[in-house]
Design a protein around this motif. Structure first.
Motif, PDB file in Angstrom:
ATOM      1  N   ILE A 173      14.963 -16.909 -11.879  1.00  0.00           N
ATOM      2  CA  ILE A 173      14.686 -18.518 -11.195  1.00  0.00           C
ATOM      3  C   ILE A 173      13.539 -19.229 -11.622  1.00  0.00           C
ATOM      4  CG2 ILE A 173      14.438 -17.185  -8.885  1.00  0.00           C
ATOM      5  CD1 ILE A 173      16.297 -19.929  -8.676  1.00  0.00           C
ATOM      6  N   THR A 174      13.216 -20.035 -12.457  1.00  0.00           N
ATOM      7  CA  THR A 174      12.093 -21.040 -12.081  1.00  0.00           C
ATOM      8  C   THR A 174      12.305 -22.470 -11.313  1.00  0.00           C
ATOM      9  OG1 THR A 174      12.625 -21.588 -14.062  1.00  0.00           O
ATOM     10  CG2 THR A 174      11.505 -20.095 -13.854  1.00  0.00           C
ATOM     11  N   GLU A 175      13.632 -22.581 -10.601  1.00  0.00           N
ATOM     12  CA  GLU A 175      13.681 -24.220 -10.296  1.00  0.00           C
ATOM     13  C   GLU A 175      15.132 -24.407  -8.722  1.00  0.00           C
ATOM     14  OE1 GLU A 175      14.008 -27.867 -12.208  1.00  0.00           O
ATOM     15  OE2 GLU A 175      12.174 -27.302 -14.154  1.00  0.00           O
ATOM     16  N   VAL A 176      14.541 -24.871  -8.404  1.00  0.00           N
ATOM     17  CA  VAL A 176      15.875 -24.840  -6.578  1.00  0.00           C
ATOM     18  C   VAL A 176      16.785 -25.897  -7.342  1.00  0.00           C
ATOM     19  CG1 VAL A 176      16.759 -25.293  -4.618  1.00  0.00           C
ATOM     20  CG2 VAL A 176      15.117 -23.701  -5.924  1.00  0.00           C
ATOM     21  N   GLY A 177      16.925 -27.442  -7.384  1.00  0.00           N
ATOM     22  CA  GLY A 177      17.227 -28.276  -8.116  1.00  0.00           C
ATOM     23  C   GLY A 177      17.949 -28.909  -6.166  1.00  0.00           C
ATOM     24  N   ASN A 178      19.591 -28.740  -6.523  1.00  0.00           N
ATOM     25  CA  ASN A 178      20.187 -28.833  -5.507  1.00  0.00           C
ATOM     26  C   ASN A 178      21.075 -27.820  -5.242  1.00  0.00           C
ATOM     27  OD1 ASN A 178      21.945 -27.835  -7.152  1.00  0.00           O
ATOM     28  ND2 ASN A 178      23.681 -29.588  -7.609  1.00  0.00           N
ATOM     29  N   GLY A 179      20.159 -26.352  -5.099  1.00  0.00           N
ATOM     30  CA  GLY A 179      20.326 -24.971  -4.525  1.00  0.00           C
ATOM     31  C   GLY A 179      22.053 -24.481  -5.001  1.00  0.00           C
ATOM     32  N   THR A 180      22.354 -24.550  -6.230  1.00  0.00           N
ATOM     33  CA  THR A 180      23.687 -24.078  -6.493  1.00  0.00           C
ATOM     34  C   THR A 180      23.285 -23.939  -7.548  1.00  0.00           C
ATOM     35  OG1 THR A 180      24.824 -25.374  -4.433  1.00  0.00           O
ATOM     36  CG2 THR A 180      26.300 -24.428  -6.419  1.00  0.00           C
ATOM     37  N   ILE A 181      23.693 -23.379  -8.269  1.00  0.00           N
ATOM     38  CA  ILE A 181      23.143 -22.958  -9.775  1.00  0.00           C
ATOM     39  C   ILE A 181      24.270 -21.561  -9.968  1.00  0.00           C
ATOM     40  CG2 ILE A 181      22.407 -21.148 -11.290  1.00  0.00           C
ATOM     41  CD1 ILE A 181      19.663 -21.614  -9.502  1.00  0.00           C
ATOM     42  N   THR A 182      25.737 -22.457 -11.364  1.00  0.00           N
ATOM     43  CA  THR A 182      26.400 -21.904 -12.044  1.00  0.00           C
ATOM     44  C   THR A 182      26.595 -21.120 -13.245  1.00  0.00           C
ATOM     45  OG1 THR A 182      27.001 -24.210 -12.729  1.00  0.00           O
ATOM     46  CG2 THR A 182      28.104 -23.612 -10.091  1.00  0.00           C
ATOM     47  N   ASN A 183      27.027 -20.288 -12.707  1.00  0.00           N
ATOM     48  CA  ASN A 183      27.204 -19.643 -14.487  1.00  0.00           C
ATOM     49  C   ASN A 183      28.599 -18.901 -14.805  1.00  0.00           C
ATOM     50  OD1 ASN A 183      26.478 -16.562 -15.520  1.00  0.00           O
ATOM     51  ND2 ASN A 183      25.171 -18.139 -16.184  1.00  0.00           N
ATOM     52  N   ASP A 184      29.011 -18.691 -16.139  1.00  0.00           N
ATOM     53  CA  ASP A 184      30.468 -18.320 -16.807  1.00  0.00           C
ATOM     54  C   ASP A 184      28.879 -17.692 -17.737  1.00  0.00           C
ATOM     55  OD1 ASP A 184      29.902 -20.443 -18.613  1.00  0.00           O
ATOM     56  OD2 ASP A 184      32.138 -21.212 -17.429  1.00  0.00           O
ATOM     57  N   ALA A 185      30.306 -16.714 -18.648  1.00  0.00           N
ATOM     58  CA  ALA A 185      29.876 -15.565 -19.900  1.00  0.00           C
ATOM     59  C   ALA A 185      31.553 -16.269 -21.353  1.00  0.00           C
ATOM     60  CB  ALA A 185      29.531 -14.968 -19.563  1.00  0.00           C
ATOM     61  N   ASP A 186      30.679 -16.342 -22.356  1.00  0.00           N
ATOM     62  CA  ASP A 186      31.778 -16.152 -23.294  1.00  0.00           C
ATOM     63  C   ASP A 186      32.289 -14.790 -23.881  1.00  0.00           C
ATOM     64  OD1 ASP A 186      32.802 -18.846 -22.528  1.00  0.00           O
ATOM     65  OD2 ASP A 186      30.988 -19.795 -23.731  1.00  0.00           O
ATOM     66  N   LEU A 187      33.204 -14.527 -24.470  1.00  0.00           N
ATOM     67  CA  LEU A 187      33.864 -13.092 -25.481  1.00  0.00           C
ATOM     68  C   LEU A 187      33.743 -13.884 -26.751  1.00  0.00           C
ATOM     69  CD1 LEU A 187      34.436 -10.205 -26.334  1.00  0.00           C
ATOM     70  CD2 LEU A 187      36.308 -10.415 -24.858  1.00  0.00           C
ATOM     71  N   TRP A 188      33.637 -13.240 -27.216  1.00  0.00           N
ATOM     72  CA  TRP A 188      34.077 -13.938 -28.753  1.00  0.00           C
ATOM     73  C   TRP A 188      34.628 -12.133 -29.541  1.00  0.00           C
ATOM     74  CZ3 TRP A 188      32.499 -18.719 -31.387  1.00  0.00           C
ATOM     75  CH2 TRP A 188      32.310 -19.542 -29.506  1.00  0.00           C
ATOM     76  N   VAL A 189      35.903 -12.976 -30.078  1.00  0.00           N
ATOM     77  CA  VAL A 189      36.252 -11.261 -31.111  1.00  0.00           C
ATOM     78  C   VAL A 189      36.617 -12.212 -32.479  1.00  0.00           C
ATOM     79  CG1 VAL A 189      38.008 -10.313 -31.093  1.00  0.00           C
ATOM     80  CG2 VAL A 189      37.431 -10.334 -28.333  1.00  0.00           C
ATOM     81  N   ASN A 190      35.855 -11.867 -33.036  1.00  0.00           N
ATOM     82  CA  ASN A 190      36.159 -11.912 -34.764  1.00  0.00           C
ATOM     83  C   ASN A 190      36.176 -12.926 -34.792  1.00  0.00           C
ATOM     84  OD1 ASN A 190      37.252  -9.111 -34.645  1.00  0.00           O
ATOM     85  ND2 ASN A 190      39.267  -9.607 -35.277  1.00  0.00           N
TER      86      ASN A 190
END
Length: 379
Positions: A173-190
Motif C-alpha cells: 500500500i502506497t496511498e490512502v485516498g478516500n480510505g476504501t480500496i476494493t479488489n477482485d480477481a479473474d479466472l481465465w479457463v481455456n
C-alpha cells in the motif's frame, strides 16, 4: 429446448424417435459443457418401456473466491495480500488449453516486485512446481499463468478435479485516498489470449475491501491556544492498541513494537506543531472486526521540543477512522516549559554570607600552613 430453470431442469415433449442431445449454451461458471449423448423415446427399462425419459448430463463448473490475509503491517509501505482460491473443475469433454488467475489492483496498491506480485502458489496447501506456471506484472495487473508443462499436468490426471489451487497476490500500500480500496480477481479457463469477448470469458471473483485512514495531531505549549505556542521538534512513535476495536479508544494501551510508516518509526512535529501519521490500517471486509469504521492506536512522545519536558504520561490514545485526514478527532498534546534554576543570592545579606565563607576558607589554609611549618622545623 427451453433453458434450464433454477433447479437445473428443462422439459420438452417429443414424438417417438431416436435423438442426439447437445448442450449449446451454459452459464459463465461452466468451463466444461456436457458431451452430446443419445436417447430414444421410449427407452427400455426393466423388461418394459419408459415414455417419460429423464437424462442427467453433467457440467464442469468452477468458481473463484477472493480473501484478504489478516493485516500484519499497519502503516503505508506494508504488504497487503489477497489469497485467491479456485477448485479445479472436472474436464471430461474438454482439454485444458489455458489456465490463469489475474488480479488488476487499485492504483493505491503497488505489485510487490520482490515476489513478482505473487508470494505463493499452492495446490491443497502444497507448493506447486514452479515450472508449471509463470508470474508477470504489467502495470497494475498481476498474472499467474500455467505453462504448457502445467497444462499437461492438468490434462494427465482427471482426478485432480476438486483440488484447490490458491494464488496469493502480493501488493504494497502506497496511498490512502478516500480510505476504501476494493479488489477482485479473474479466472481465465481455456482462453490463453485473454480475450474478454472470446468463447470463454473470464470468471470474476467476489469483491473484497481494505480500509485505511490518516492521523494528524497538534503539539503545543501548556496554556496556549490558536496559533500561539505551537511546538516544533517533538518526536513521537505510534503503536497498535491491545484492544484495537474497543467501544471507545480513550483507554487504549500500546501493544508490540513501534509501527513503521514508509520505513520510519519516528515522527517529528513541524513548524506548525503538526505531527502526521500518513496511512494507518483500519479494517477489511474479511477479517474481524469486518468493515469497522475505526481502529484504536496509541501515540507515544519520546522526545520533547528544546526547552520543554516530556509529560508525566507520554502515551496518548487516538481513534483513526476510514479516510480521516484532519486533526479534529484527536486531542492536542501539550508540553510544559522547563523550570529555570534559582540564581545565586545577591544584595547585602548575600555579600555578608559570601564574605564570611571566604574568611573561613582563608583561616583554614593559614592554619594548615603553620602546622606544616612546625613539623618541618621539628624535623
Amino acid at each position: 429446448m427451453p433453458k434450464t430453470d433454477a433447479a437445473g431442469t428443462a422439459t420438452i415433449s417429443l414424438p417417438l424417435g431416436f435423438y442426439q442431445v447437445c448442450e449449446t449454451d451454459a452459464p459463465a461458471s461452466i468451463v466444461d459443457i456436457a458431451p452430446p449423448f443419445l436417447l430414444t423415446v421410449p427407452m427400455p427399462h426393466e423388461k418394459g418401456w419408459v415414455y417419460d425419459v429423464h437424462a442427467y448430463p453433467k457440467n464442469g463448473e468452477t468458481s473463484v473466491t477472493k480473501d484478504i490475509k489478516a493485516q500484519e503491517g499497519f502503516g503505508l509501505g506494508a504488504p497487503v495480500q489477497f489469497p485467491v482460491t479456485n477448485t479445479i473443475p472436472r474436464m471430461e469433454a474438454t482439454t485444458w488449453t489455458g489456465y490463469a488467475l489475474r488480479d488488476t489492483v487499485d492504483p493505491r496498491l503497488t505489485p510487490n516486485a520482490a515476489t513478482t506480485g505473487i508470494s505463493s502458489v499452492t495446490v491443497d496447501g502444497v507448493a506447486l512446481d514452479s515450472s508449471y506456471y509463470t508470474k508477470t506484472i504489467e502495470g497494475q495487473t498481476i498474472t499467474m499463468n500455467f505453462t504448457q508443462a502445467g497444462l499437461d499436468w492438468l490434462n494427465a490426471d482427471p482426478s485432480k478435479a476438486g483440488q484447490k489451487i490458491e494464488v496469493v497476490f502480493d501488493t504494497i500500500i502506497t496511498e490512502v485516498g478516500n480510505g476504501t480500496i476494493t479488489n477482485d480477481a479473474d479466472l481465465w479457463v481455456n482462453n490463453p489470449t485473454f480475450d474478454p469477448e472470446g468463447e470463454n470469458p473470464p470468471i470474476p471473483s467476489n469483491e473484497v475491501k481494505t480500509y485505511w485512514g490518516n492521523a494528524e495531531l497538534i503539539k503545543r505549549a501548556t496554556g496556549t491556544t490558536g496559533n500561539q505556542g505551537l511546538l516544533k521538534g517533538a518526536e513521537f512513535e505510534i503503536y497498535a492498541a491491545v484492544d484495537p476495536y474497543a467501544a471507545t479508544c480513550d483507554a487504549a494501551v500500546a501493544a508490540g513494537n513501534a509501527i513503521s510508516i514508509n520505513g520510519t518509526t519516528t515522527f517529528t512535529s513541524n513548524e506548525n506543531g503538526v505531527i502526521s501519521f500518513p496511512g494507518l490500517f483500519v479494517s477489511d471486509s474479511e477479517n474481524p472486526v469486518q468493515n469497522s469504521e475505526y481502529r484504536c492506536y496509541v501515540i507515544r512522545e519520546i522526545k520533547a521540543p528544546a526547552g520543554y519536558v516530556l509529560p508525566d504520561n507520554a502515551d496518548t490514545a487516538i481513534t483513526v477512522t476510514v479516510g480521516q485526514t484532519t486533526t479534529t478527532a484527536h486531542p492536542e498534546i501539550v508540553n510544559t516549559q522547563q523550570e529555570v534554576p534559582e540564581l545565586p543570592l545577591t544584595g547585602a545579606a548575600g555579600k555578608v554570607l559570601l564574605t564570611l565563607g571566604g574568611v573561613s576558607a582563608a583561616a583554614i589554609v593559614v592554619g594548615l600552613m603553620l602546622v606544616n611549618r612546625r613539623r618541618t622545623h621539628s624535623a
